[in-house]
Design an enzyme around this catalytic site. Structure first.
Site, mmCIF file in Angstrom:
data_model
loop_
_atom_site.group_PDB
_atom_site.id
_atom_site.type_symbol
_atom_site.label_atom_id
_atom_site.label_comp_id
_atom_site.label_asym_id
_atom_site.label_seq_id
_atom_site.Cartn_x
_atom_site.Cartn_y
_atom_site.Cartn_z
ATOM 1 N N GLN A 1 21.819 26.553 38.117
ATOM 2 C CA GLN A 1 21.022 27.143 39.197
ATOM 3 C C GLN A 1 21.836 28.173 39.982
ATOM 4 O O GLN A 1 22.948 27.886 40.419
ATOM 5 C CB GLN A 1 20.517 26.023 40.132
ATOM 6 C CG GLN A 1 19.600 26.494 41.241
ATOM 7 C CD GLN A 1 18.273 27.047 40.720
ATOM 8 O OE1 GLN A 1 17.656 26.482 39.817
ATOM 9 N NE2 GLN A 1 17.818 28.172 41.274
ATOM 10 N N LYS B 1 12.084 21.448 39.088
ATOM 11 C CA LYS B 1 12.260 21.559 37.635
ATOM 12 C C LYS B 1 12.416 20.178 36.999
ATOM 13 O O LYS B 1 11.804 19.869 35.977
ATOM 14 C CB LYS B 1 13.479 22.442 37.321
ATOM 15 C CG LYS B 1 13.232 23.916 37.626
ATOM 16 C CD LYS B 1 14.501 24.742 37.656
ATOM 17 C CE LYS B 1 14.190 26.159 38.150
ATOM 18 N NZ LYS B 1 15.371 27.003 38.309
ATOM 19 N N ASP C 1 16.876 29.696 30.449
ATOM 20 C CA ASP C 1 16.522 30.601 31.548
ATOM 21 C C ASP C 1 16.363 32.036 31.027
ATOM 22 O O ASP C 1 15.820 32.895 31.710
ATOM 23 C CB ASP C 1 17.643 30.597 32.610
ATOM 24 C CG ASP C 1 17.241 29.859 33.882
ATOM 25 O OD1 ASP C 1 16.026 29.684 34.104
ATOM 26 O OD2 ASP C 1 18.146 29.470 34.639
#
Ligand code: NAD
Length: 293
Positions: free
Chosen positions: A96, A52, A119
């Site tokens: 994460q 990412k 997200d």
């Protein structure tokens, strides 16, 4: 049979984003800035976060990586989230998952400001998605929609079977494909571990989206001739012939199923790269304040 090349499509979209960022720079506008929080040393999480951050650099975004070891307390992590929520320079951020066992993932997800939740995991964004309101779409389903759109897959009136009902893939995917839009307007069946005759359900599908996390679960006898197969699974299976001792496979038995499918995504190189691209698109939207002012 044709292959949906997620890797190549992701590169194309990244080039498009890069051009837009160059334009923003020329116009001296805000450059998108994504922050990622990584806790502990889970190798899969590390590799996802690295990819990412690398992608951010590739398209010209600013990125910040916050790393903490897994002795961090829940309160310390919540304080980091609070700071990121308030930091004006950060357009969006991700924490994460999975988190260490002593930290409540739901509490952390709820602490993220929906305006920065690129997200798309916060219930506010999920609720807005379910009602068809502007929101950050969860990255993996967003990537799959983009694939269907760019490969011009007809979805209206098609029967789509989604395998798996997780909050981040299966459930949102089933909602998005049943909405009145393109891609969408499908008749969707969501199947899961308690479904009675799973094979019969899959066999009726024009579009199959497999997201259960079991290697090679979907076999050729389960799918209809000409079906479109989207394989979300990323599973490690032992492979002594590889230096690292394993290889990645999907939820679909690729070789056999591809001979019946009209279109299929490989693993790796299918849905995975598109997930990262969607995160970049959400961050770009955040920096332009397209969803929330
Ligand atoms: P999850 O474990 O949260 O959910 C799995 C779902 O599968 C559950 O809803 C469960 O009911 C269903 N299931 C489990 N066993 C089943 C069975 N025998 N029959 C029918 N249904 C069954 O998983 P997830 O987070 O949605 O991820 C699924 C897979 O997708 C994993 O392999 C994961 O690594 C992968 N994944 C890939 C990406 C990507 O970017 N490509 C993103 C997210 C997840």
């Amino acid at each position: 049979m044709a292959v949906i090349d997620g890797k190549a499509l992701a590169e194309t979209i990244k080039l498009e984003i890069r051009e837009e960022v160059l334009l923003l720079k020329e116009q001296r506008k805000n450059i998108p800035h994504l922050a990622a929080v990584l806790i502990g040393n889970n190798p899969a999480s590390e590799s996802y976060v690295k990819s990412k951050v690398r992608s951010c650099e590739h398209v010209g975004f600013e990125s910040t990586l916050i790393r903490k070891d897994d002795s961090i307390t829940e309160q310390e992590l919540l304080d980091i989230v609070k700071d990121l929520n308030e930091e004006e320079d950060i357009d969006g951020f991700i924490v994460q998952l999975p988190l260490p066992k002593h930290i409540d993932e739901q509490k952390v997800t709820l602490a993220i400001d929906p305006k920065k939740d690129v997200d798309g995991f916060h219930p506010v964004n999920f609720g807005r998605m379910a009602q068809g309101l502007p929101c950050y779409l969860p990255a993996t389903p967003f990537g799959i929609l983009t694939m269907l759109e760019r490969y011009k897959v007809e979805t209206e009136g098609k029967h789509c079977v989604v395998l798996g009902r997780s909050n981040i893939v299966g459930s949102p995917m089933s909602i998005l494909l049943s909405r009145k839009a393109y891609p969408g307007n499908c008749t969707v069946t969501l199947v899961h571990s308690r479904t009675k005759d799973l094979s019969a359900e899959i066999k009726r599908a024009d579009i199959v989206i497999a997201a259960i996390g079991i290697p090679h679960f979907v076999t050729a006898d389960m799918v209809k001739e000409g079906a479109v197969i989207i394989d979300v699974g990323i599973n490690r299976v032992e492979d002594d012939s590889r230096r690292r001792g394993y290889r990645l496979v999907g939820d679909v038995e690729y070789d056999a199923v591809s001979s019946k499918a009209s279109l299929i995504t490989p693993v790796p190189g299918g849905v995975g790269p598109m997930t990262v691209t969607s995160l970049l698109l959400n961050t770009l939207s955040a920096s332009k304040k397209e969803i929330y002012s």
